[in-house]
Design a protein around this motif. Structure first.
Motif, PDB file in Angstrom:
ATOM      1  N   ASN A  15       0.831  -1.223   0.000  1.00 40.46           N
ATOM      2  CA  ASN A  15       0.000   0.000   0.000  1.00 40.46           C
ATOM      3  C   ASN A  15       0.860   1.264   0.000  1.00 40.46           C
ATOM      4  N   GLU A  51       0.944   3.613  -2.689  1.00 38.74           N
ATOM      5  CA  GLU A  51       0.581   4.440  -3.823  1.00 38.74           C
ATOM      6  C   GLU A  51       0.909   5.919  -3.614  1.00 38.74           C
ATOM      7  N   ASP A 111      -4.363  -1.091  -2.762  1.00 42.22           N
ATOM      8  CA  ASP A 111      -4.512   0.257  -3.305  1.00 42.22           C
ATOM      9  C   ASP A 111      -3.933   0.267  -4.720  1.00 42.22           C
ATOM     10  N   GLY A 112      -3.467   1.401  -5.200  1.00 44.91           N
ATOM     11  CA  GLY A 112      -2.994   1.512  -6.576  1.00 44.91           C
ATOM     12  C   GLY A 112      -1.517   1.263  -6.763  1.00 44.91           C
ATOM     13  N   THR A 113      -0.869   0.579  -5.832  1.00 43.99           N
ATOM     14  CA  THR A 113       0.581   0.341  -5.928  1.00 43.99           C
ATOM     15  C   THR A 113       0.961  -0.370  -7.221  1.00 43.99           C
ATOM     16  N   GLU A 130      -0.610  -0.635 -10.084  1.00 51.30           N
ATOM     17  CA  GLU A 130      -0.848   0.159 -11.288  1.00 51.30           C
ATOM     18  C   GLU A 130       0.220   1.224 -11.475  1.00 51.30           C
ATOM     19  N   ILE A 131       0.686   1.794 -10.388  1.00 50.93           N
ATOM     20  CA  ILE A 131       1.770   2.771 -10.486  1.00 50.93           C
ATOM     21  C   ILE A 131       3.028   2.115 -11.037  1.00 50.93           C
TER      22      ILE A 131
END
Length: 420
Positions: A52, A54, A83-85, A87-88
């Motif tokens: 987590n 992001e 979370d968006g980890t 995708e980053i």
């Protein structure tokens, strides 16, 4: 009687620790010449264990992919983030082909601690073929926290240390990139500068340099020698897997180095409770590392062994020293009551000089070292700050008793520090 015994015991510990730390300060001022070997073209692999992250990962990856170095890659180990980890990491991989790789772990195998995530990263590097064709002696693995921001010249600064074929790891300095966000952040920055520029620098001479959780560079061949019989990986499941790794490298005959010309900047904790929570995990990990004592006594040269044993004994020293302020207050209160009853002071005003010397002598050395890193601060402000820094150290008292309680109650979970 018991109060006096505790008081004098704590004073004796402070005096002995102060003398030893003064010796380390003198050693830290010495210059050490590095042994050089033939220059090699090395591959640098940056491992980022993420849960987590992001809020901070994108900036850290931007710093890594922008390094002015030729042969390197970053592996993001997503430890079942929700979370968006991931995708980053994918976005960074698309923007810089070949520079960023993503390994996604899933429950129930994930979220078993930082060491387990890093071990998974090493296994992935080998099984994926990313290291095919490379000699393990020429592959340098660097652990970077998700909020870590490496100096642009970090590879150029670290690379010469690995010209020595016996160098197993090199630790760089650690700074707080948000150190201007308040007194607590500034004190954390001072803490890491003092640890690196005094203690780690002295340990280069002793042969006992430790590895930190952020900005640790290790030769893959050295990590291979630490693989367990089960092939799980070089990192242990300790809450301070970095401390454990550094000691085992030394015991394995490798040399750990400390680089003073480059640093990784991370995010300071801006909340006291979260800071104590973080340090309680570190403290508990130190307690777990007591199991390394037989290995140190058996495999580590005497000079380095003495320092490592002193370092591993720091939890006990902290718990004992935490009794000093309480004992001092009890003694002071008793003296004040006695003075009122006697109708005259029972101690000289100069008596306060003793506690000041015990508590703040080191502050002047700390101020000198920190002012050399923070040129804009000035020596006078650094001296004032270092006095506050002494009281900041009391955080370790609370963290120590909390960490001991966690250990006694069997709590072994990884207390992750939330980012802001």
């Amino acid at each position: 009687m018991i109060t006096e015994l505790l008081l004098w015991s704590a004073i004796a510990i402070i005096v002995m620790a102060g003398c030893y730390n003064a010796t380390l300060f003198v050693l830290s001022r010495r210059r050490i010449r590095r042994a050089h070997g033939p220059r090699r073209q090395r591959l640098y692999v940056f491992l980022l264990a993420c849960l987590n992250e992001e809020r901070v990962l994108a900036e850290s990856l931007a710093r890594i992919t922008g390094l002015p170095a030729g042969n390197f890659m970053a592996l993001v180990i997503d430890d079942a983030s929700d979370d968006g980890t991931a995708e980053i990491a994918r976005a960074a991989a698309r923007a810089t082909p070949g520079r960023v790789q993503l390994l996604q772990r899933h429950l129930p195998d994930a979220r078993r601690g930082k060491g387990a995530a890093l071990n998974a990263g090493i296994r992935h590097l080998r099984s994926s073929g990313l290291l095919d064709g490379y000699d393990p002696h020429d592959v340098i693995v660097c652990v970077v926290d998700a909020d870590g921001r490496l100096d642009p010249h970090v590879v150029q600064a670290v690379d010469p240390y690995f010209d020595n074929p016996r160098t197993g790891g090199t630790q760089i300095g650690v700074r707080m990139y948000n150190r201007d966000k308040g007194l607590l952040a500034r004190l954390q920055d001072m803490e890491f500068v003092i640890y690196g520029d005094i203690f780690q620098s002295a340990r280069r001479y002793i042969g006992s340099v430790g590895m930190g959780g952020n900005g640790q560079f290790m030769r893959l061949a050295a990590l291979d020698t630490l693989m367990g019989a089960d092939g799980g990986g070089p990192w242990s499941d300790s809450l301070t897997e970095d401390l454990d790794l550094g000691v085992r490298l030394i015991a394995g005959g490798w040399t750990n180095q400390h680089c003073t010309t480059a640093a990784v900047s991370q995010q300071a904790v801006l909340d006291v409770r979260r800071l104590v929570r973080q340090r309680s995990r570190w403290f508990q990990g130190h307690l777990q590392s007591a199991g390394l004592v037989p290995l140190i006594l058996r495999e580590v040269p005497t000079r380095a062994a003495v320092d490592l044993l002193y370092h591993l004994s720091s939890p006990v020293l902290i718990l004992l020293t935490s009794l000093l302020p309480l004992s001092f207050l009890v003694a002071l209160t008793g003296t004040a009551i006695g003075s009122v009853q006697a109708g005259r002071p029972l101690i000289s005003p100069l008596w306060v000089l003793g506690p000041y010397v015990l508590s703040f002598t080191a502050a002047y050395a700390y101020a000198f070292v920190y002012s050399r890193r923070e040129r804009g601060l000035g020596l006078l402000r650094a001296v004032l700050l270092s006095h506050v820094f002494v009281f900041y150290g009391y955080i370790w008292f609370a963290a120590g008793w909390w960490g001991l309680w966690r250990m006694l109650t069997g709590k072994q979970t990884w207390l992750k520090t939330a980012r802001t």
